[in-house]
Motif scaffolding. Structure first.
Motif, PDB file in Angstrom:
ATOM      1  N   GLU A 223       0.846  -1.180   0.000  1.00  0.00           N
ATOM      2  CA  GLU A 223       0.000   0.000   0.000  1.00  0.00           C
ATOM      3  C   GLU A 223       0.885   1.234   0.000  1.00  0.00           C
ATOM      4  OE1 GLU A 223      -2.535  -0.316   3.455  1.00  0.00           O
ATOM      5  OE2 GLU A 223      -4.165  -0.990   2.197  1.00  0.00           O
TER       6      GLU A 223
ATOM      7  N   GLY B 173     -15.788  -1.045  12.311  1.00  0.00           N
ATOM      8  CA  GLY B 173     -16.431  -0.880  11.022  1.00  0.00           C
ATOM      9  C   GLY B 173     -17.936  -0.833  11.171  1.00  0.00           C
TER      10      GLY B 173
ATOM     11  N   ASN C 184     -21.717   5.354   6.327  1.00  0.00           N
ATOM     12  CA  ASN C 184     -20.968   6.503   6.831  1.00  0.00           C
ATOM     13  C   ASN C 184     -21.679   7.159   8.003  1.00  0.00           C
ATOM     14  OD1 ASN C 184     -18.455   7.138   5.211  1.00  0.00           O
ATOM     15  ND2 ASN C 184     -19.913   6.863   3.547  1.00  0.00           N
TER      16      ASN C 184
ATOM     17  N   GLY D 143     -14.445   3.416  10.769  1.00  0.00           N
ATOM     18  CA  GLY D 143     -14.830   3.761   9.417  1.00  0.00           C
ATOM     19  C   GLY D 143     -15.909   2.811   8.936  1.00  0.00           C
ATOM     20  N   THR D 144     -16.212   2.862   7.664  1.00  0.00           N
ATOM     21  CA  THR D 144     -17.214   1.953   7.127  1.00  0.00           C
ATOM     22  C   THR D 144     -16.613   0.565   6.921  1.00  0.00           C
ATOM     23  OG1 THR D 144     -16.700   2.486   4.825  1.00  0.00           O
ATOM     24  CG2 THR D 144     -18.361   3.838   5.930  1.00  0.00           C
TER      25      THR D 144
ATOM     26  N   HIS E 273     -16.760  -1.090   4.223  1.00  0.00           N
ATOM     27  CA  HIS E 273     -16.087  -1.107   2.929  1.00  0.00           C
ATOM     28  C   HIS E 273     -14.712  -0.454   2.988  1.00  0.00           C
ATOM     29  CE1 HIS E 273     -20.161  -2.074   1.442  1.00  0.00           C
ATOM     30  NE2 HIS E 273     -19.497  -2.742   0.534  1.00  0.00           N
ATOM     31  N   SER E 274     -14.539   0.564   3.832  1.00  0.00           N
ATOM     32  CA  SER E 274     -13.222   1.192   3.932  1.00  0.00           C
ATOM     33  C   SER E 274     -12.220   0.266   4.617  1.00  0.00           C
ATOM     34  CB  SER E 274     -13.312   2.519   4.688  1.00  0.00           C
ATOM     35  OG  SER E 274     -13.619   2.325   6.061  1.00  0.00           O
TER      36      SER E 274
ATOM     37  N   TYR F 199     -11.618  -2.312   1.427  1.00  0.00           N
ATOM     38  CA  TYR F 199     -11.179  -1.825   0.117  1.00  0.00           C
ATOM     39  C   TYR F 199     -10.527  -0.454   0.236  1.00  0.00           C
ATOM     40  CZ  TYR F 199     -14.496  -5.415  -1.324  1.00  0.00           C
ATOM     41  OH  TYR F 199     -15.174  -6.600  -1.464  1.00  0.00           O
ATOM     42  N   ARG F 200      -9.661  -0.148  -0.724  1.00  0.00           N
ATOM     43  CA  ARG F 200      -9.063   1.171  -0.823  1.00  0.00           C
ATOM     44  C   ARG F 200      -9.414   1.762  -2.186  1.00  0.00           C
ATOM     45  NH1 ARG F 200      -2.993  -1.291  -1.120  1.00  0.00           N
ATOM     46  NH2 ARG F 200      -3.011  -1.907  -3.312  1.00  0.00           N
ATOM     47  N   PRO F 201      -9.752   3.054  -2.252  1.00  0.00           N
ATOM     48  CA  PRO F 201     -10.121   3.660  -3.541  1.00  0.00           C
ATOM     49  C   PRO F 201      -8.895   3.929  -4.399  1.00  0.00           C
ATOM     50  CG  PRO F 201     -10.200   5.286  -1.798  1.00  0.00           C
ATOM     51  CD  PRO F 201      -9.894   3.983  -1.133  1.00  0.00           C
TER      52      PRO F 201
ATOM     53  N   PHE G 101     -12.191   0.189  -6.727  1.00  0.00           N
ATOM     54  CA  PHE G 101     -11.911  -0.156  -5.331  1.00  0.00           C
ATOM     55  C   PHE G 101     -11.156  -1.480  -5.310  1.00  0.00           C
ATOM     56  CE2 PHE G 101     -15.355   2.822  -5.065  1.00  0.00           C
ATOM     57  CZ  PHE G 101     -15.046   3.581  -3.950  1.00  0.00           C
TER      58      PHE G 101
ATOM     59  N   ARG H 117      -7.991  -4.546   0.116  1.00  0.00           N
ATOM     60  CA  ARG H 117      -6.810  -4.329   0.957  1.00  0.00           C
ATOM     61  C   ARG H 117      -6.168  -5.680   1.260  1.00  0.00           C
ATOM     62  NH1 ARG H 117      -6.489   0.818   2.967  1.00  0.00           N
ATOM     63  NH2 ARG H 117      -8.403   2.068   2.882  1.00  0.00           N
TER      64      ARG H 117
END
Length: 493
Positions: free
Chosen positions: A48, A95, A99, A118-119, A121-122, A125-127, A185, A188
């Motif tokens: 990352e 998580g 949001n 965070g969510t 999904h965060s 996954y990373r955008p 996305f 991770r």
């Protein structure tokens, strides 16, 4: 038997005996779990951005256990989760499904823990966002505004992006780049930082497949949620939340005399809700027999804001109520009820959008402060002034609502929203990007919400309109809707 490491008594922790017993069971479960692998392998670093400097935790196998904590509304689940890291002496990541739920959870966590929430999904996954020039096929780099007015101004014609092949021409200029934005996305590869536990709050909204996906990090997973609430929008309640390992059953939110929890539990148990009064604070009545009840939804009776909500089953009912209250708000303020957007309107974001901080100067004009802000999906705000209205979109100053401090002074919360899509306001569905004005932000009136969108939130006063779906889900829907209320509940069947 595991042991709590920091606080041990009801007086010290502010938790009840039942809540502390639940923490002891969680501690014992963690003590019996396989050891977590904290990785320092150079072969894993650099996966990352900044990965060669950030320690991480990963497993890849699903041998680590899952434990579920279920609690009905008002049982203090999130309050317990706010102290879990200190109580167990563990490093925790949190998580949530949305949001909005993440923002509510952060408001209840100690300050040092808030950055770890965070969510869902965060966590997974990373955008990855990039821009491509369709003419050359090369990557396009962002440019600074050259005229000084700012890209958001209609007078600004500066190129925003350029690739090497079209350098100097830029997006939109004749013969220059034709730029397209791409967003993907990526999974991770590991959980960032050294972690001992993953806590998923509002876990009744998370499916079994999603739980299995997050187990790949090789960490114990603690699910926390209300096992009486609605199923996820897409999918079924996970088996862990359908039959929780630990139950919190004592109600701390409302007094027994209020009747709100009694009405909600009746609905959940019976699959319907009988008309009548429940305690001092809950009323269930027929709108057909008593049409005057609908007056209770009007702004002078139920003032719009963070303390109140109207909940419906269908998006059609939601949009109908929203349009009527928007018109009533405009009339009360002496504005045009036919206008698409008016000062005083309460809005809710249907996505994440960029905005800019502003404040009034001595002449009463809004002056940009330069600070950029990104809204989150589900964030509320109140329109302070409509700056400019076109056929399809408008610019407006809006006071964004902070879930941790919803009554904070407007100063500091005022932001300018550019290109707010007017067709979305009052619509009975979320418009597709190709149906909206180009580059427009999707917000809708936030007076009435569907019960699904309100999950994870609570309000002092709640009006529920309708009985919800038919069949087995009706009891869960009514229970979920009723338990959004803290002080007053009106159900109009």
């Amino acid at each position: 038997m595991g042991s709590r490491m920091s606080v041990t008594t009801e007086a010290e922790s502010g938790l009840s005996a039942g809540q502390l017993a639940a923490v002891d069971r969680i501690a014992a479960w963690l003590a019996a779990a396989p050891p977590v692998r904290y990785c320092g392998d150079p072969a894993c670093m650099g996966l990352e951005p900044g990965g060669d400097e950030v320690p991480h935790t990963h497993g890849g196998a699903r041998e680590h256990p899952v434990l579920s904590v279920g609690g009905l509304a008002g049982s203090g689940k999130t309050h317990v989760m706010g102290q879990i890291a200190a109580l167990l002496g563990k490093r925790v990541s949190y998580g949530t499904p949305t949001n909005k739920a993440a923002a509510v959870l952060r408001s209840k966590l100690p300050e040092a823990e808030r950055s770890r929430a965070g969510t869902y999904h965060s966590l997974l996954y990373r955008p990855n966002c990039w821009h491509e020039c369709l003419r050359s096929g090369e990557a396009a780099q962002s440019l600074a505004c050259a005229c000084g007015r700012g890209f958001e101004h209609d007078d600004c014609a500066c190129p925003r992006y350029a690739c090497a092949a079209c350098a100097g021409h830029g997006d939109g200029a004749g013969g220059g780049c034709k730029v397209e934005e791409h967003l993907s996305f990526e999974p991770r590869p590991f959980a960032g930082g050294y972690r001992d536990l993953l806590v998923l709050d509002e876990a009744s909204m998370i499916t079994e497949e999603q739980v299995e996906s997050i187990r790949k990090f090789g960490l114990p997973v603690l699910l926390v949620g209300d096992h009486g609430q609605l199923s996820p929008v897409k999918g079924a309640v996970s088996p862990w939340m359908a039959s929780p390992d630990i139950l919190l059953e004592e109600n701390f939110r409302q007094s027994e005399a209020s009747g709100i929890i009694q009405a909600a539990l009746y609905a959940r148990r019976a699959g319907a809700i009988a008309q009548g009064r429940y305690g001092t604070s809950a009323l269930v009545a027929s709108g057909t027999a008593r049409p005057e009840l609908y007056d209770a939804l009007l702004p002078h009776r139920l003032p719009p804001g963070p303390d109140s909500a109207i909940l419906t089953w269908t998006n059609r009912g939601r949009s109908d109520i929203n349009r009527k209250i928007h018109a009533a708000m405009a009339l009360a303020a002496g504005a045009d009820p036919e206008a698409a957007l008016s000062a005083g309107d309460r809005l809710v974001a249907l996505g994440a959008y960029q905005c800019e901080a502003v404040k009034r100067n001595s002449a009463g004009q809004w002056v940009a402060q330069g600070a950029q802000h990104r809204t989150f999906n589900g964030q509320f705000g109140t329109v302070l002034e409509v700056l400019k209205t076109g056929k399809r979109h408008a610019d407006a100053v809006i006071a964004l609502e902070d879930p941790a401090n919803p009554h904070a002074p407007v100063e500091g919360r005022a932001k300018v929203l550019r290109r707010l899509d007017l067709q979305q306001l009052g619509s009975d569905r979320q418009l597709r990007p190709d149906e909206r004005a180009p580059g427009a932000a999707a917000w809708d009136f936030g007076y009435a919400l569907t019960c699904h969108r309100a999950q994870g939130s609570e309000f002092d006063s709640v009006a529920v309109v309708g009985c919800g779906p038919s069949g087995a889900e009706r009891g869960r829907w009514l229970y979920t809707a009723c338990t959004r209320a803290k002080s007053k509940l009106l159900v109009i069947t």
